[in-house]
Design an enzyme around this catalytic site. Structure first.
Site, PDB file in Angstrom:
ATOM      1  N   PHE A 245       0.816  -1.221   0.000  1.00 43.20           N
ATOM      2  CA  PHE A 245       0.000   0.000   0.000  1.00 43.20           C
ATOM      3  C   PHE A 245       0.849   1.272   0.000  1.00 43.20           C
ATOM      4  O   PHE A 245       0.382   2.341   0.362  1.00 43.20           O
ATOM      5  CB  PHE A 245      -0.961   0.026   1.191  1.00 43.20           C
ATOM      6  N   ILE A 470       2.671  -7.235  -5.121  1.00 37.12           N
ATOM      7  CA  ILE A 470       2.207  -6.857  -3.786  1.00 37.12           C
ATOM      8  C   ILE A 470       0.761  -7.298  -3.545  1.00 37.12           C
ATOM      9  O   ILE A 470       0.076  -6.763  -2.683  1.00 37.12           O
ATOM     10  CB  ILE A 470       2.356  -5.337  -3.556  1.00 37.12           C
ATOM     11  N   ARG A 633      -8.348  -0.108 -20.855  1.00 32.07           N
ATOM     12  CA  ARG A 633      -8.561  -1.519 -21.125  1.00 32.07           C
ATOM     13  C   ARG A 633      -8.367  -2.324 -19.845  1.00 32.07           C
ATOM     14  O   ARG A 633      -7.360  -2.164 -19.150  1.00 32.07           O
ATOM     15  CB  ARG A 633      -7.551  -1.974 -22.181  1.00 32.07           C
ATOM     16  N   ASN A 636      -7.781  -8.009 -16.867  1.00 34.02           N
ATOM     17  CA  ASN A 636      -8.344  -9.182 -16.203  1.00 34.02           C
ATOM     18  C   ASN A 636      -9.467  -8.711 -15.290  1.00 34.02           C
ATOM     19  O   ASN A 636      -9.207  -8.219 -14.189  1.00 34.02           O
ATOM     20  CB  ASN A 636      -7.259  -9.903 -15.397  1.00 34.02           C
ATOM     21  N   PRO A 637     -10.720  -8.831 -15.720  1.00 34.58           N
ATOM     22  CA  PRO A 637     -11.837  -8.334 -14.901  1.00 34.58           C
ATOM     23  C   PRO A 637     -11.901  -8.952 -13.510  1.00 34.58           C
ATOM     24  O   PRO A 637     -12.395  -8.311 -12.577  1.00 34.58           O
ATOM     25  CB  PRO A 637     -13.076  -8.709 -15.729  1.00 34.58           C
ATOM     26  N   LYS A 638     -11.383 -10.158 -13.357  1.00 35.04           N
ATOM     27  CA  LYS A 638     -11.456 -10.825 -12.054  1.00 35.04           C
ATOM     28  C   LYS A 638     -10.503 -10.183 -11.062  1.00 35.04           C
ATOM     29  O   LYS A 638     -10.899  -9.793  -9.952  1.00 35.04           O
ATOM     30  CB  LYS A 638     -11.146 -12.309 -12.219  1.00 35.04           C
ATOM     31  N   LYS A 706      -4.980   1.630 -17.847  1.00 29.26           N
ATOM     32  CA  LYS A 706      -4.749   2.603 -16.787  1.00 29.26           C
ATOM     33  C   LYS A 706      -4.828   1.862 -15.456  1.00 29.26           C
ATOM     34  O   LYS A 706      -5.559   0.884 -15.325  1.00 29.26           O
ATOM     35  CB  LYS A 706      -5.806   3.712 -16.809  1.00 29.26           C
ATOM     36  N   GLU A 710      -5.685   2.484  -7.222  1.00 31.69           N
ATOM     37  CA  GLU A 710      -5.782   3.698  -6.422  1.00 31.69           C
ATOM     38  C   GLU A 710      -7.025   4.517  -6.753  1.00 31.69           C
ATOM     39  O   GLU A 710      -7.673   5.057  -5.858  1.00 31.69           O
ATOM     40  CB  GLU A 710      -4.494   4.504  -6.601  1.00 31.69           C
TER      41      GLU A 710
END
Length: 743
Positions: A245, A470, A633, A636-638, A706, A710
């Site tokens: 973080f 991380i 774009r 990986n949606p998961k 992108k 955050e």
């Protein structure tokens, strides 16, 4: 053979089995030969000078090897006093055990090294130290009049832009005005894995360093510069990080202490920090903000004034982009943004998820909600009326911006149209129901990154880059990029990271890893693909002779012509046909500054929140959240959804719980543990829905991605505060929102 269209598909973590079986090793889990253990002794005072350290009685304890302090640190550790790590702010970095001076509470003042951890801990508990104590200052509230404008900040800091228009007159003449102070205390990262370094002594000043870090190369540079060592003699490894973080962006002091002890004792040493010691370095800084907004009769923004005063240490100027976003997120021709620091006797703050923006957006988005009520407008409608189609701070167009779609799609998913505007107008039995909205904007950055790709004769592809993991899914998305680029199944691809022996990659932070390392991985695979095509063209009766790389596609284990997919060569046949066991290629990617500098590159989001408040007890439950994100774009949606889920949980935590409580009499954080530094548990988290708004952007980077880790945090805390106001009629501008503040 399985399909090779992987980018954009929900894919489970390739490192998942290693993590759940324990095969994934963290910095304190490497058992190297002849290992000794160091235990850090923390200062009991906040400011002053060490006058005596009683080491003799500690050295007499069986198993104790040495007590290192400012009294016996060798000069070799300070060959380059001017060195700063990659993300150091302006000033002079803290040097552990450098002198008798104490600059902050819990400063490391000694490290006891012993044959076992238990002996080291026991001996450290007995070490007596005398101090000359002087008066300290840790209260930012008492420094309101001592703020100064920083002359220089850390990498990535942008001083607030010059005022535009006539903000003072515009505010004075506005039809509707709001102003107020917005505050949050210091907050600490508190990742699950505590900081630790295991140094394996290989002889002749040659070290293998297992470090908890978000940048293996940053740790390597720190060690080599401070100790005057060759890069060839220092290998830093960090394959897994149990949460960072931002806390791992800078080398923390256990790295220095472990390397020091190893070099002096000529043996392997491990130094691990305790949970309490995790509060002895960087944190999100305590910040005081003043905001004044004005609106015209038609609901358009007339003026924006945003000022922030943040804490920093006595020895460095830590800066954040706190106020800049307020000149960018909404259309306004009269804007004044100012930012100041105040020096306190604390350790230098450190970037913490969405640094600066998390602080600034919470204040701006609450103030926008207040002004919407003043103007008699729905808070969502007010934001849409003041939508910024261009970045007025930089006077540039956005490379892409789908925030309007975030508002619309998020509102539709949430059911915002059913909201009644008046505070205390919605109920669920004995509970008051409130709905709130917020949003944010975050940089879409790319850094230079390198990678290598290697194809074996058995058709297995190995891709390497020295990035870090991380917990964001880096192993997985890089595997997807490589598999799709080379037309191979996921199970045939291995991605390696977290080692300075690999091609150099930037720190993992700033939400730039997917864009940076991903572009580097694609470049390496493209370079390998071109070599592979040339070999394929040498094969007997090759259908690919005379074509260029742009004429072919790599799919389902084949190289085939775009114009005629039946004309193909099986990738696994190419190396044997050419008598080769392996084919290798390197690649790197850097931002296209000439093109990108013409645009403002950012990701955006809109957050909708429902809270339920017990009218008698004042308890608040965040029952529903919809977070709509436009971040180019989605690879990986998961894993991307998991990133935003984590962001929302953090936003709930920031709004309702997180607060590092400083006792200014002692100058020490008093709740430096998991029992009293509150973060959400499962019972605190309810329905969270993530919406990814389609957004194409061929300017930000070759992949069009992108960062999302955050931006997903932004607006959450403000939306909760706005929902609490809608439920109760009480406006809270000081986080966290506690029962006491509501009652």
């Amino acid at each position: 053979m399985s399909t090779t269209n992987y980018i954009g598909k929900p894919t489970s973590r390739v490192d998942g089995p290693a993590k759940v079986t324990g095969a994934a090793k963290y910095a304190a889990e490497f058992n190297v030969p002849n290992l000794a253990y160091g235990y850090v002794v923390s200062s009991a005072v906040t400011k002053g000078k060490i006058t005596k350290i009683y080491t003799d009685e500690i050295l007499a304890i069986a198993g104790v090897l040495q007590v290192f302090s400012h009294e016996n640190v060798p000069s070799l550790a300070w060959l380059d006093r001017s060195y700063k790590d990659d993300v150091a702010p302006g000033g002079s970095p803290f040097r552990p055990l450098h002198s008798a001076e104490v600059k902050f509470n819990m400063q490391p003042v000694a490290v006891v090294v012993a044959e076992t951890f238990e002996v080291a801990r026991y001996a450290a508990s007995l070490l007596r130290i005398d101090y000359d104590v002087v008066e300290h200052a840790t209260d930012l509230e008492a420094k309101r009049d001592d703020g100064y404008k920083p002359g220089g900040g850390k990498t990535g800091w942008m001083p607030p832009p010059a005022p535009r228009g006539n903000p003072n007159d515009a505010l004075q003449n506005a039809a509707h005005r709001v102003e107020g102070e917005f505050i949050h205390q210091a907050q600490h990262h508190n990742p699950m894995e505590m900081f630790a370094t295991t140094v394996e002594w290989l002889g002749d000043k040659k070290l293998k360093v297992y470090d908890k870090t978000q940048g293996a190369f940053n740790s390597q540079q720190y060690v080599t510069k401070i100790f005057g060592l060759s890069k060839d003699n220092v290998q830093v490894i960090s394959k897994y990080t149990g949460g960072g973080f931002g806390s791992g962006l800078r080398p923390q002091y256990q790295l220095f202490l472990a390397v020091l002890a190893s070099l002096e004792l000529k043996r392997s040493v491990r130094v691990s920090l305790t949970r309490q010691q995790m509060f002895s370095f960087g944190h999100r800084p305590h910040t005081l903000q003043y905001l004044a907004l004005g609106a015209n009769e038609d609901g358009s923004l007339a003026a924006v004034h945003h000022h922030a005063l943040a804490e920093t240490s006595q020895f460095e100027d830590f800066t954040e982009n706190v106020v800049n976003w307020s000149g960018m997120l909404y259309q306004c021709d009269n804007v004044k943004l100012t930012y100041e620091l105040a020096k306190l006797d604390v350790f230098t703050p450190l970037d913490m998820r969405a640094p600066g923006a998390a602080t600034g957006s919470f204040a701006l988005e609450i103030a926008m909600d207040e002004l919407a009520y003043k103007a008699g407008l729905d808070p969502l409608e007010f934001r849409l009326r003041n939508y910024a189609a261009r970045d007025q701070n930089a006077d540039k167009p956005f490379s892409s911006k789908k925030l309007r779609e975030c508002y619309h799609e998020g509102a539709a998913k949430f059911g915002w149209a059913k909201r009644t505007p008046e505070p205390r107008s919605m109920r669920d039995g004995s509970q008051l129901v409130g709905w709130g909205v917020g949003g944010g904007v975050w940089d879409a950055s790319q850094q230079k990154a390198a990678a290598s790709a290697s194809l074996n004769v058995d058709g297995k592809l190995t891709v390497k880059s020295g990035s870090n993991e991380i917990g964001t899914g880096t192993y997985t998305i890089m595997t997807q990029i490589a598999a799709e680029t080379m037309g191979l199944p996921l199970e045939a691809v291995t991605f390696e990271l977290g080692d300075t022996a690999l091609p150099e990659a930037p720190l993992q932070g700033g939400s730039w890893t997917a864009a940076s390392v991903g572009s580097g991985v694609k470049a390496a695979c493209d370079a390998l693909g071109e070599k592979l095509l040339k070999l394929a063209q040498k094969m007997e009766d090759s259908p690919l002779k005379g074509v260029t790389y742009k004429d072919v596609q790599f799919v389902n284990g084949q190289i085939r012509l775009y114009s005629d997919p039946t004309q193909a060569v099986v990738i696994r046949d190419i190396l044997p046909a050419n008598g080769q066991e392996k084919l290798e290629a390197d690649g790197s990617a850097s931002p296209d500054m000439a093109r990108q500098s013409q645009y403002s590159l950012h990701a955006h989001n809109a957050v909708f929140v429902e809270v339920k408040v017990d009218e008698d007890l004042g308890t608040v439950h965040v029952t529903r959240v919809v977070n709509a994100v436009a971040a180019g774009r989605i690879l990986n949606p998961k894993t991307a959804r998991s990133q935003v889920l984590g962001s929302v949980v953090w936003g709930i935590s920031m709004a309702m719980m997180e607060e590092s409580v400083m006792d200014h009499g002692f100058g020490r954080y008093m709740n430096h543990n998991y029992a009293e530094y509150h973060v959400p548990v499962c019972a605190d988290i309810h329905d969270i829905d993530v919406v990814f708004v389609e957004e194409e952007d061929d300017i930000v980077n070759p992949l069009g991605v992108k960062g999302i880790g955050e931006v997903g945090l932004l607006g959450v805390a403000a939306a909760i505060a706005n929902a609490v106001y809608h439920a109760t009629g009480k406006r809270i501008r000081n986080l966290p929102i506690s029962i006491g503040k509501l009652l």
